[in-house]
Design an enzyme around this catalytic site. Structure first.
Site, PDB file in Angstrom:
ATOM      1  N   SER A  73      37.798   5.269 -36.948  1.00  0.00           N
ATOM      2  CA  SER A  73      37.079   4.390 -36.073  1.00  0.00           C
ATOM      3  C   SER A  73      36.716   3.083 -36.753  1.00  0.00           C
ATOM      4  CB  SER A  73      35.688   5.199 -35.727  1.00  0.00           C
ATOM      5  OG  SER A  73      34.738   4.223 -35.343  1.00  0.00           O
TER       6      SER A  73
ATOM      7  N   TYR B 201      28.669   9.630 -39.857  1.00  0.00           N
ATOM      8  CA  TYR B 201      29.963   9.149 -39.466  1.00  0.00           C
ATOM      9  C   TYR B 201      30.839   8.134 -39.923  1.00  0.00           C
ATOM     10  CZ  TYR B 201      32.881   7.944 -35.110  1.00  0.00           C
ATOM     11  OH  TYR B 201      34.036   7.672 -34.393  1.00  0.00           O
TER      12      TYR B 201
END
Ligand SMILES: NC(=O)c1ccc[n+]([C@@H]2O[C@H](COP(=O)([O-])OP(=O)(O)OC[C@H]3O[C@@H](n4cnc5c(N)ncnc54)[C@H](OP(=O)(O)O)[C@@H]3O)[C@@H](O)[C@H]2O)c1
Length: 241
Positions: free
Chosen positions: A130, A143
């Protein structure tokens, strides 16, 4: 090719499964949710796709490797399964929840990659990462930090594998209106930090920063076919399409 997609029954993983299945790949989908796996299997089989599913929790470092060993190897691993982790200032969120997300996203990815490499003579590992692993994403640090670690894992594995016909790539699918991002935009939580993230996600979407899911899945399919093997160790993004 035999392609294993972790978290392949939901969200982006499901979109990847549909495109790869339609292109004739043999699919193996894993995840925790037996019901979602069964539904994905039935729908993909109805569309003529050769697919099998296995329950495998990425929090258990033996689970996905066991599936890979049972299969006797795969051609491509798509390390897609991940958790968004807790939202909020890092020093305020639950540390156990924070670490659990890092374990799933990093150790789960590493264990699956290691097992695939051990069972593979040639092929490729695609680690879905990501923008959060490249740039700072405050308030979702489990994350962000775990995805950054996966980017580095990819770079290192590619060097260790440079004399073998196994490519390892990071793939950032872009911000897509599905899964984590869709839930992030649509939340109705009272938590101010969750609301802050939701406002940001909605502003990105309104500003045209999202990647259409078809474009994201098509680029993944090109990586699966080997079109980006020469970039082994690197990060592929929709800007490379
Ligand atoms: N959506 C986006 O815009 C976007 C952007 C950049 C990167 N990504 C990446 O794309 C991937 C998929 O994200 P998504 O948006 O589709 O999220 P999602 O809808 O939350 O899907 C996550 C997938 O991971 C699986 N999963 C979660 N925890 C697991 C565990 N412990 N063991 C096994 N499987 C687990 C889930 O299946 P079960 O619930 O069955 O376990 C589900 O299939 C992630 O790696 C994410 O970081 C997404």
């Amino acid at each position: 090719m035999k392609v294993l997609i972790t978290g392949g029954a939901k969200g982006l993983g499901r979109a990847f499964s549909e495109v790869l299945g339609a292109q004739g790949h043999q699919l193996v989908l894993t995840g925790r949710d037996e019901r979602a796996l069964g539904l994905a299997r039935a729908e993909l089989r109805a569309a003529g796709v050769d697919v099998e599913t296995h329950v495998a929790d990425l929090a258990d470092p033996r689970a996905t490797p066991k599936v890979i060993e049972h299969l006797g190897g795969i051609d491509v691993l798509v390390n897609n399964g991940a958790l968004g982790g807790p939202v909020g200032p890092t020093w305020q969120v639950d540390e156990t929840e924070w670490w659990h997300a890092v374990e799933v996203n990093l150790r789960g990815t590493a264990s699956a990659a290691n097992a695939a490499i051990r069972a593979m003579t040639r092929g490729r590992i695609i680690n879905v990462v990501s923008n959060a692993g490249v740039h700072r994403w405050p308030y979702v640090t489990a994350y962000s930090v775990s995805k950054a670690a996966v980017v580095k894992l990819t770079e290192n594995l590619a060097i260790e594998l440079k004399d073998r016909p196994i490519a390892v790539l990071s793939y950032d699918p872009g911000m897509v209106d599905i899964g984590l991002m869709r839930r992030g935009a649509g939340t109705c939580s009272d938590d101010p930090h969750v609301q802050r993230i939701a406002r940001w996600v909605r502003s990105q979407r309104a500003g045209g920063k999202f990647t259409p899911v078809e474009q994201s899945a098509d680029l993944l399919a090109r990586i699966v076919r080997g079109e980006f093997d020469h970039l082994s160790g690197g990060l592929v993004t929709p800007a490379d399409a």
